[in-house]
Design a protein around this motif. Structure first.
Motif, PDB file in Angstrom:
ATOM      1  N   SER A  95     -58.603  82.184  20.298  1.00  0.00           N
ATOM      2  CA  SER A  95     -58.295  83.297  21.191  1.00  0.00           C
ATOM      3  C   SER A  95     -58.016  84.588  20.430  1.00  0.00           C
ATOM      4  O   SER A  95     -57.238  84.602  19.472  1.00  0.00           O
ATOM      5  CB  SER A  95     -57.080  82.954  22.050  1.00  0.00           C
ATOM      6  OG  SER A  95     -56.647  84.093  22.777  1.00  0.00           O
ATOM      7  N   PRO A  96     -58.598  85.717  20.858  1.00  0.00           N
ATOM      8  CA  PRO A  96     -58.282  87.005  20.231  1.00  0.00           C
ATOM      9  C   PRO A  96     -56.857  87.471  20.507  1.00  0.00           C
ATOM     10  O   PRO A  96     -56.382  88.421  19.870  1.00  0.00           O
ATOM     11  CB  PRO A  96     -59.290  87.967  20.883  1.00  0.00           C
ATOM     12  CG  PRO A  96     -60.364  87.107  21.444  1.00  0.00           C
ATOM     13  CD  PRO A  96     -59.692  85.831  21.834  1.00  0.00           C
TER      14      PRO A  96
ATOM     15  N   THR B 131     -59.618  88.426  26.754  1.00  0.00           N
ATOM     16  CA  THR B 131     -60.969  88.051  27.178  1.00  0.00           C
ATOM     17  C   THR B 131     -62.058  88.745  26.371  1.00  0.00           C
ATOM     18  O   THR B 131     -63.251  88.479  26.591  1.00  0.00           O
ATOM     19  CB  THR B 131     -61.172  88.393  28.665  1.00  0.00           C
ATOM     20  OG1 THR B 131     -60.965  89.810  28.852  1.00  0.00           O
ATOM     21  CG2 THR B 131     -60.189  87.633  29.545  1.00  0.00           C
ATOM     22  N   GLY B 132     -61.660  89.596  25.416  1.00  0.00           N
ATOM     23  CA  GLY B 132     -62.627  90.428  24.712  1.00  0.00           C
ATOM     24  C   GLY B 132     -63.239  89.788  23.490  1.00  0.00           C
ATOM     25  O   GLY B 132     -63.111  88.580  23.251  1.00  0.00           O
ATOM     26  N   ASP B 133     -63.881  90.634  22.675  1.00  0.00           N
ATOM     27  CA  ASP B 133     -64.683  90.141  21.549  1.00  0.00           C
ATOM     28  C   ASP B 133     -64.179  90.641  20.199  1.00  0.00           C
ATOM     29  O   ASP B 133     -64.931  90.686  19.233  1.00  0.00           O
ATOM     30  CB  ASP B 133     -66.145  90.541  21.737  1.00  0.00           C
ATOM     31  CG  ASP B 133     -66.357  92.048  21.760  1.00  0.00           C
ATOM     32  OD1 ASP B 133     -65.358  92.807  21.708  1.00  0.00           O
ATOM     33  OD2 ASP B 133     -67.530  92.478  21.828  1.00  0.00           O
ATOM     34  N   ARG B 134     -62.901  91.034  20.110  1.00  0.00           N
ATOM     35  CA  ARG B 134     -62.351  91.531  18.846  1.00  0.00           C
ATOM     36  C   ARG B 134     -61.105  90.728  18.494  1.00  0.00           C
ATOM     37  O   ARG B 134     -60.126  90.729  19.254  1.00  0.00           O
ATOM     38  CB  ARG B 134     -62.006  93.016  18.964  1.00  0.00           C
ATOM     39  CG  ARG B 134     -63.235  93.904  19.043  1.00  0.00           C
ATOM     40  CD  ARG B 134     -62.884  95.340  19.419  1.00  0.00           C
ATOM     41  NE  ARG B 134     -61.877  95.915  18.523  1.00  0.00           N
ATOM     42  CZ  ARG B 134     -62.147  96.436  17.324  1.00  0.00           C
ATOM     43  NH1 ARG B 134     -63.390  96.435  16.862  1.00  0.00           N
ATOM     44  NH2 ARG B 134     -61.185  96.956  16.584  1.00  0.00           N
ATOM     45  N   LYS B 135     -61.121  90.040  17.350  1.00  0.00           N
ATOM     46  CA  LYS B 135     -59.982  89.258  16.902  1.00  0.00           C
ATOM     47  C   LYS B 135     -59.360  89.911  15.676  1.00  0.00           C
ATOM     48  O   LYS B 135     -60.044  90.187  14.688  1.00  0.00           O
ATOM     49  CB  LYS B 135     -60.395  87.824  16.568  1.00  0.00           C
ATOM     50  CG  LYS B 135     -59.227  86.921  16.187  1.00  0.00           C
ATOM     51  CD  LYS B 135     -59.647  85.469  16.094  1.00  0.00           C
ATOM     52  CE  LYS B 135     -58.484  84.579  15.683  1.00  0.00           C
ATOM     53  NZ  LYS B 135     -57.391  84.591  16.670  1.00  0.00           N
ATOM     54  N   VAL B 136     -58.046  90.151  15.741  1.00  0.00           N
ATOM     55  CA  VAL B 136     -57.325  90.862  14.688  1.00  0.00           C
ATOM     56  C   VAL B 136     -57.254  90.022  13.419  1.00  0.00           C
ATOM     57  O   VAL B 136     -56.854  88.854  13.458  1.00  0.00           O
ATOM     58  CB  VAL B 136     -55.914  91.243  15.170  1.00  0.00           C
ATOM     59  CG1 VAL B 136     -55.073  91.771  14.017  1.00  0.00           C
ATOM     60  CG2 VAL B 136     -56.000  92.280  16.271  1.00  0.00           C
TER      61      VAL B 136
ATOM     62  N   GLN C 200     -65.588  90.641  15.014  1.00  0.00           N
ATOM     63  CA  GLN C 200     -66.203  90.407  16.311  1.00  0.00           C
ATOM     64  C   GLN C 200     -66.327  88.912  16.559  1.00  0.00           C
ATOM     65  O   GLN C 200     -66.746  88.148  15.683  1.00  0.00           O
ATOM     66  CB  GLN C 200     -67.578  91.068  16.395  1.00  0.00           C
ATOM     67  CG  GLN C 200     -68.165  91.009  17.804  1.00  0.00           C
ATOM     68  CD  GLN C 200     -69.320  91.957  17.985  1.00  0.00           C
ATOM     69  OE1 GLN C 200     -69.812  92.540  17.024  1.00  0.00           O
ATOM     70  NE2 GLN C 200     -69.777  92.128  19.223  1.00  0.00           N
ATOM     71  N   VAL C 201     -65.922  88.497  17.774  1.00  0.00           N
ATOM     72  CA  VAL C 201     -66.031  87.103  18.198  1.00  0.00           C
ATOM     73  C   VAL C 201     -66.684  87.097  19.577  1.00  0.00           C
ATOM     74  O   VAL C 201     -66.952  88.149  20.162  1.00  0.00           O
ATOM     75  CB  VAL C 201     -64.644  86.427  18.251  1.00  0.00           C
ATOM     76  CG1 VAL C 201     -64.001  86.360  16.872  1.00  0.00           C
ATOM     77  CG2 VAL C 201     -63.712  87.143  19.231  1.00  0.00           C
TER      78      VAL C 201
ATOM     79  N   SER D  77     -63.518  77.839  23.206  1.00  0.00           N
ATOM     80  CA  SER D  77     -63.903  79.022  23.981  1.00  0.00           C
ATOM     81  C   SER D  77     -64.772  79.980  23.170  1.00  0.00           C
ATOM     82  O   SER D  77     -65.080  81.072  23.633  1.00  0.00           O
ATOM     83  CB  SER D  77     -62.650  79.763  24.459  1.00  0.00           C
ATOM     84  OG  SER D  77     -61.978  80.362  23.356  1.00  0.00           O
ATOM     85  N   GLY D  78     -65.130  79.614  21.957  1.00  0.00           N
ATOM     86  CA  GLY D  78     -65.888  80.503  21.103  1.00  0.00           C
ATOM     87  C   GLY D  78     -67.387  80.348  21.274  1.00  0.00           C
ATOM     88  O   GLY D  78     -67.875  79.773  22.248  1.00  0.00           O
ATOM     89  N   GLY D  79     -68.112  80.855  20.307  1.00  0.00           N
ATOM     90  CA  GLY D  79     -69.562  80.751  20.319  1.00  0.00           C
ATOM     91  C   GLY D  79     -70.015  79.469  19.658  1.00  0.00           C
ATOM     92  O   GLY D  79     -69.264  78.496  19.543  1.00  0.00           O
TER      93      GLY D  79
END
Length: 535
Positions: A72-73, A241-246, A271-272, A160-162
């Motif tokens: 999770s991001p 719910t987004g595509d950026r993980k810190v 980016q995830v 939940s990833g790609g």
């Protein structure tokens, strides 16, 4: 009478010999140790009868599963790169070596409870299982769906990833364990082994068996707050719910995650894959989801009144002669410690009065109550000592107003003689203590976390003795998987790895001695039968 799997009365599991040593710590294997007989705690009464009494209620207690989406991001594992500092201390841990395998450990524990559901003390069948919150880690919809299926049975899916793993255990950071290699980075420093394929295996979907008995649940701070600490906002939902993980923190102080979480999410990112399934499940949605799984009881303790009012506290009367009162101690204003609002306190007093022929009012006078005399178990996520959160929710929130803290709540319970115990989780430690109070003492029973060591459940049985006392008997249970983990092909093998990794994790809320003392585990709490005095 025997069980098909020994409880901790028959054998215990402890840390054993050192297998590997790193500069930061040593890594221990686990070993069998002698069982622990029940310790009689006769602070309130002495049991004169030597024969087993009659079972009034037999309940399994599980808590703090903290089932989580490790990709999770909305998770800030990067804070582990700063170590244990003044800025990070109230936020950690946000990553544990064993966390991916929590669903497998829980499934193994549930299957063990299904096999030992006949009491070896009285022969009674298990009436109920009860969780006391932090069922999930980050209030996410996909986490919550997995948790409900884990307890009722069904497919569990937390990837939940790609197509490629997008978490922190891939060797790309030096502050997290990479199971693929033992000779470098964090694994080398902490003596952790190489377990090739562990991450891939932990992300595989599996079918959970589910409990064979009805189960009820509770709303904890991780069930209702992002990272168990701050309320979900539209900005945070975009992160979740987004595509950026810190993977980095912006310069300057780390700030206050409760009041300014977005600061920590403004640092360098990778980016995830985005996923709408990670959206936050707020309190009302958390409650409503428990009506959809087909399990028993319908709603798992929550009622139509909870759905209509948007609350998460209830009374459960399915066991004859016993009332379980489940409180919601999560403060919607944020922070990980607990409290309740004044509306809930008034509701609680009404529910207590209904099951007492006589009790004390706030002024100390003996007053008449209801005619349905029942023994009472209070349950909540937070124990009394952790109910210190006096942050007031916003004025337009349904829970707005003064917060009721632990000592005030205990003072209310002290007026009602049928309250035998207050059962909780949150601290990730086994603990049994007597709350003496002013009028009617009761026991405080806290059970350790499934997520962290010792990864156990607690059986609680109320037994009516023939000498004017009742006994509240506590027995600790380990899941029946191999003590020495082997491969990664089955749920049991992954559960075995979870237990050993948790026993060696340096990131534990409960600490290395979270098992407590013998008096916190297998105990018989002897209590004067309050119904006799009422009659």
């Amino acid at each position: 009478m025997t069980t098909s799997w020994p409880t901790s009365v028959d054998r215990t599991i402890q840390r054993g010999a050192v297998q590997r040593t790193g500069p930061a710590q040593s890594y221990h294997v686990l070993t069998d140790a002698p069982g622990e007989a029940h310790v009689a705690r006769e602070d309130l009464a002495v049991r004169r009868s030597g024969t087993p009494g009659r079972s009034l209620a037999y309940i399994a207690h599980l808590t703090d599963i903290q089932l989580l989406d490790v990709q999770s991001p909305a998770r800030l594992e990067v804070l582990h790169g700063f170590g244990d500092s003044a800025d990070t201390r109230r936020l950690l841990p946000m990553q544990r070596p064993q966390e991916l395998l929590a669903p497998h450990a829980t499934d193994a524990l549930i299957r063990t409870l299904n096999r030992i559901r006949i009491s070896p003390l009285t022969g009674a069948a298990l009436d109920l299982a009860m969780t006391t919150g932090d069922n999930v880690d980050n209030m996410q919809w996909n986490e919550m769906q997995a948790y409900v299926r884990l307890l009722s049975g069904g497919p569990v899916q937390l990837d939940s990833g790609g197509p490629v793993y997008e978490g922190t255990q891939d060797g790309s950071v030096d502050w997290a364990w990479n199971p693929e290699r033992a000779d470098v980075g964090w694994a080398h420093a902490h003596g952790f082994p190489a377990v090739p394929g562990l991450v891939e295996a932990g992300l595989r979907p599996f079918h959970a068996t589910g409990l064979d008995v009805p189960w009820v649940t509770c709303h904890g701070n991780h069930d209702g707050l992002v990272q168990g600490r701050t309320a979900a906002t539209p900005e945070l939902e975009k992160v979740m719910t987004g595509d950026r993980k810190v993977y980095g923190i912006p310069p300057g102080p780390l700030g206050d995650f409760v009041t300014n979480p977005m600061h920590l999410f403004s640092g360098p990112c990778r980016q995830v894959h985005a996923s709408a399934e990670r959206r936050p499940a707020k309190r009302g949605e958390f409650v409503r989801a428990h009506f959809d799984d087909g399990g028993q009881p319908h709603g798992h303790g929550f009622t139509a009144e909870n759905v209509d009012a948007g609350t998460a506290y209830y009374a459960h009367d399915a066991i004859p002669g016993v009332r379980i009162i489940m409180l919601d101690t999560t403060n919607p204003a944020g922070h990980f410690e607990g409290s309740i609002d004044e509306r809930q306190l008034a509701w609680l007093e009404a529910r207590l009065a209904e099951v007492h022929v006589r009790h004390h009012d706030a002024g100390g006078r003996v007053v008449s109550g209801g005619g349905d005399e029942r023994l009472v178990l209070i349950a909540s996520h937070h124990p009394r000592a952790s109910m210190t959160n006096d942050i007031a929710p916003a004025a337009d929130h349904p829970d707005a107003g003064r917060r009721i803290l632990g000592d005030e709540l205990a003072g209310v319970l002290d007026r009602y003689p049928n309250v035998l115990a207050w059962i909780s989780g949150h601290t990730h430690r086994h603990h049994v203590r007597l709350h003496q109070g002013q009028r009617h003492p009761f026991w405080e029973i806290t059970t350790g976390s499934i997520m962290e060591w010792p990864s156990q459940a607690r059986l609680l049985e109320i037994v009516e003795n023939d000498d004017g006392t009742v006994s509240l008997v506590s027995t600790i249970v380990d899941h029946d998987t191999a003590l020495v983990p082997g491969g990664t092909d089955t749920v049991d093998e992954l559960a075995s790895w979870h237990r050993e990794l948790a026993a060696n994790s340096p990131y534990s809320v409960g600490g290395r001695d979270a098992s407590g003392t013998a008096g916190d585990r297998n105990v018989e709490l002897v209590i004067p039968d309050p119904r006799i005095a009422a009659r």
